[in-house]
Design a protein around this motif. Structure first.
Motif, PDB file in Angstrom:
ATOM      1  N   SER A  11       0.804  -1.225   0.000  1.00  0.00           N
ATOM      2  CA  SER A  11       0.000   0.000   0.000  1.00  0.00           C
ATOM      3  C   SER A  11       0.839   1.279   0.000  1.00  0.00           C
ATOM      4  O   SER A  11       0.363   2.321  -0.444  1.00  0.00           O
ATOM      5  N   GLU A  12       2.088   1.204   0.450  1.00  0.00           N
ATOM      6  CA  GLU A  12       2.931   2.399   0.442  1.00  0.00           C
ATOM      7  C   GLU A  12       3.244   2.879  -0.973  1.00  0.00           C
ATOM      8  O   GLU A  12       3.657   4.017  -1.171  1.00  0.00           O
ATOM      9  N   PHE A  13       3.010   2.006  -1.965  1.00  0.00           N
ATOM     10  CA  PHE A  13       3.259   2.367  -3.361  1.00  0.00           C
ATOM     11  C   PHE A  13       1.979   2.642  -4.144  1.00  0.00           C
ATOM     12  O   PHE A  13       2.038   2.922  -5.340  1.00  0.00           O
ATOM     13  N   VAL A  14       0.839   2.526  -3.493  1.00  0.00           N
ATOM     14  CA  VAL A  14      -0.432   2.779  -4.164  1.00  0.00           C
ATOM     15  C   VAL A  14      -0.726   4.266  -4.016  1.00  0.00           C
ATOM     16  O   VAL A  14      -1.245   4.723  -3.002  1.00  0.00           O
ATOM     17  N   ASP A  15      -0.341   5.020  -5.031  1.00  0.00           N
ATOM     18  CA  ASP A  15      -0.524   6.464  -5.033  1.00  0.00           C
ATOM     19  C   ASP A  15      -0.589   6.959  -6.478  1.00  0.00           C
ATOM     20  O   ASP A  15      -0.604   6.154  -7.419  1.00  0.00           O
ATOM     21  N   SER A  16      -0.629   8.248  -6.645  1.00  0.00           N
ATOM     22  CA  SER A  16      -0.757   8.811  -7.992  1.00  0.00           C
ATOM     23  C   SER A  16       0.454   8.479  -8.862  1.00  0.00           C
ATOM     24  O   SER A  16       0.342   8.370 -10.081  1.00  0.00           O
ATOM     25  N   GLY A  17       1.626   8.285  -8.246  1.00  0.00           N
ATOM     26  CA  GLY A  17       2.812   7.905  -9.009  1.00  0.00           C
ATOM     27  C   GLY A  17       2.648   6.535  -9.651  1.00  0.00           C
ATOM     28  O   GLY A  17       3.053   6.328 -10.799  1.00  0.00           O
ATOM     29  N   LEU A  18       2.049   5.605  -8.926  1.00  0.00           N
ATOM     30  CA  LEU A  18       1.799   4.276  -9.481  1.00  0.00           C
ATOM     31  C   LEU A  18       0.860   4.372 -10.677  1.00  0.00           C
ATOM     32  O   LEU A  18       1.112   3.756 -11.717  1.00  0.00           O
ATOM     33  N   ILE A  19      -0.180   5.161 -10.542  1.00  0.00           N
ATOM     34  CA  ILE A  19      -1.134   5.326 -11.647  1.00  0.00           C
ATOM     35  C   ILE A  19      -0.430   5.919 -12.866  1.00  0.00           C
ATOM     36  O   ILE A  19      -0.630   5.458 -13.995  1.00  0.00           O
ATOM     37  N   LYS A  20       0.406   6.907 -12.648  1.00  0.00           N
ATOM     38  CA  LYS A  20       1.135   7.529 -13.753  1.00  0.00           C
ATOM     39  C   LYS A  20       2.010   6.506 -14.473  1.00  0.00           C
ATOM     40  O   LYS A  20       2.013   6.441 -15.699  1.00  0.00           O
ATOM     41  N   VAL A  21       2.735   5.698 -13.705  1.00  0.00           N
ATOM     42  CA  VAL A  21       3.597   4.681 -14.305  1.00  0.00           C
ATOM     43  C   VAL A  21       2.747   3.631 -15.025  1.00  0.00           C
ATOM     44  O   VAL A  21       3.090   3.203 -16.128  1.00  0.00           O
ATOM     45  N   MET A  22       1.623   3.244 -14.428  1.00  0.00           N
ATOM     46  CA  MET A  22       0.737   2.256 -15.064  1.00  0.00           C
ATOM     47  C   MET A  22       0.218   2.767 -16.399  1.00  0.00           C
ATOM     48  O   MET A  22       0.019   1.985 -17.331  1.00  0.00           O
ATOM     49  N   GLN A  23       0.005   4.054 -16.506  1.00  0.00           N
ATOM     50  CA  GLN A  23      -0.464   4.632 -17.762  1.00  0.00           C
ATOM     51  C   GLN A  23       0.640   4.662 -18.816  1.00  0.00           C
ATOM     52  O   GLN A  23       0.364   4.589 -20.006  1.00  0.00           O
ATOM     53  N   GLN A  24       1.885   4.744 -18.377  1.00  0.00           N
ATOM     54  CA  GLN A  24       3.014   4.825 -19.305  1.00  0.00           C
ATOM     55  C   GLN A  24       3.504   3.456 -19.775  1.00  0.00           C
ATOM     56  O   GLN A  24       4.072   3.347 -20.863  1.00  0.00           O
ATOM     57  N   VAL A  25       3.288   2.434 -18.986  1.00  0.00           N
ATOM     58  CA  VAL A  25       3.829   1.108 -19.302  1.00  0.00           C
ATOM     59  C   VAL A  25       3.356   0.590 -20.665  1.00  0.00           C
ATOM     60  O   VAL A  25       4.190   0.156 -21.467  1.00  0.00           O
ATOM     61  N   PRO A  26       2.064   0.627 -20.998  1.00  0.00           N
ATOM     62  CA  PRO A  26       1.649   0.081 -22.297  1.00  0.00           C
ATOM     63  C   PRO A  26       2.307   0.781 -23.489  1.00  0.00           C
ATOM     64  O   PRO A  26       2.723   0.112 -24.444  1.00  0.00           O
ATOM     65  N   SER A  27       2.435   2.097 -23.429  1.00  0.00           N
ATOM     66  CA  SER A  27       3.046   2.793 -24.558  1.00  0.00           C
ATOM     67  C   SER A  27       4.539   2.472 -24.653  1.00  0.00           C
ATOM     68  O   SER A  27       5.078   2.340 -25.749  1.00  0.00           O
ATOM     69  N   ARG A  28       5.198   2.305 -23.518  1.00  0.00           N
ATOM     70  CA  ARG A  28       6.620   1.921 -23.548  1.00  0.00           C
ATOM     71  C   ARG A  28       6.787   0.510 -24.079  1.00  0.00           C
ATOM     72  O   ARG A  28       7.720   0.232 -24.825  1.00  0.00           O
ATOM     73  N   MET A  29       5.881  -0.384 -23.693  1.00  0.00           N
ATOM     74  CA  MET A  29       5.953  -1.766 -24.186  1.00  0.00           C
ATOM     75  C   MET A  29       5.738  -1.791 -25.691  1.00  0.00           C
ATOM     76  O   MET A  29       6.417  -2.522 -26.414  1.00  0.00           O
ATOM     77  N   ALA A  30       4.791  -0.999 -26.173  1.00  0.00           N
ATOM     78  CA  ALA A  30       4.538  -0.930 -27.615  1.00  0.00           C
ATOM     79  C   ALA A  30       5.755  -0.384 -28.347  1.00  0.00           C
ATOM     80  O   ALA A  30       6.132  -0.907 -29.404  1.00  0.00           O
ATOM     81  N   ALA A  31       6.369   0.646 -27.792  1.00  0.00           N
ATOM     82  CA  ALA A  31       7.565   1.220 -28.415  1.00  0.00           C
ATOM     83  C   ALA A  31       8.687   0.194 -28.434  1.00  0.00           C
ATOM     84  O   ALA A  31       9.414   0.082 -29.425  1.00  0.00           O
ATOM     85  N   ASP A  32       8.871  -0.538 -27.351  1.00  0.00           N
ATOM     86  CA  ASP A  32       9.888  -1.571 -27.308  1.00  0.00           C
ATOM     87  C   ASP A  32       9.613  -2.662 -28.320  1.00  0.00           C
ATOM     88  O   ASP A  32      10.517  -3.191 -28.951  1.00  0.00           O
TER      89      ASP A  32
END
Length: 57
Positions: A32-53
């Motif tokens: 739970s210490e990592f469940v915050d807006s930063g996690l959401i931001k990273v979760m939103q970026q992961v698919p586009s980074r995976m697609a780019a990779d």
């Protein structure tokens, strides 16, 4: 964003993707210490980074 925090977010995302669906809530509570807006931001970026990779592969 702090590199250690980013690594923790990515590890949590990987954990959530690999655990059974019924355990996701438990994993989020345990980390739970990592469940915050930063996690959401990273979760939103992961698919586009995976697609780019994937485009580079």
């Amino acid at each position: 964003m702090d590199e250690n925090r980013l690594r923790a977010y990515l590890n949590l995302i990987q954990l959530l993707l690999s655990c059974p669906a019924e355990e996701e809530g438990e994993q989020l509570q345990e980390h739970s210490e990592f469940v915050d807006s930063g996690l959401i931001k990273v979760m939103q970026q992961v698919p586009s980074r995976m697609a780019a990779d994937g485009d580079r592969a």
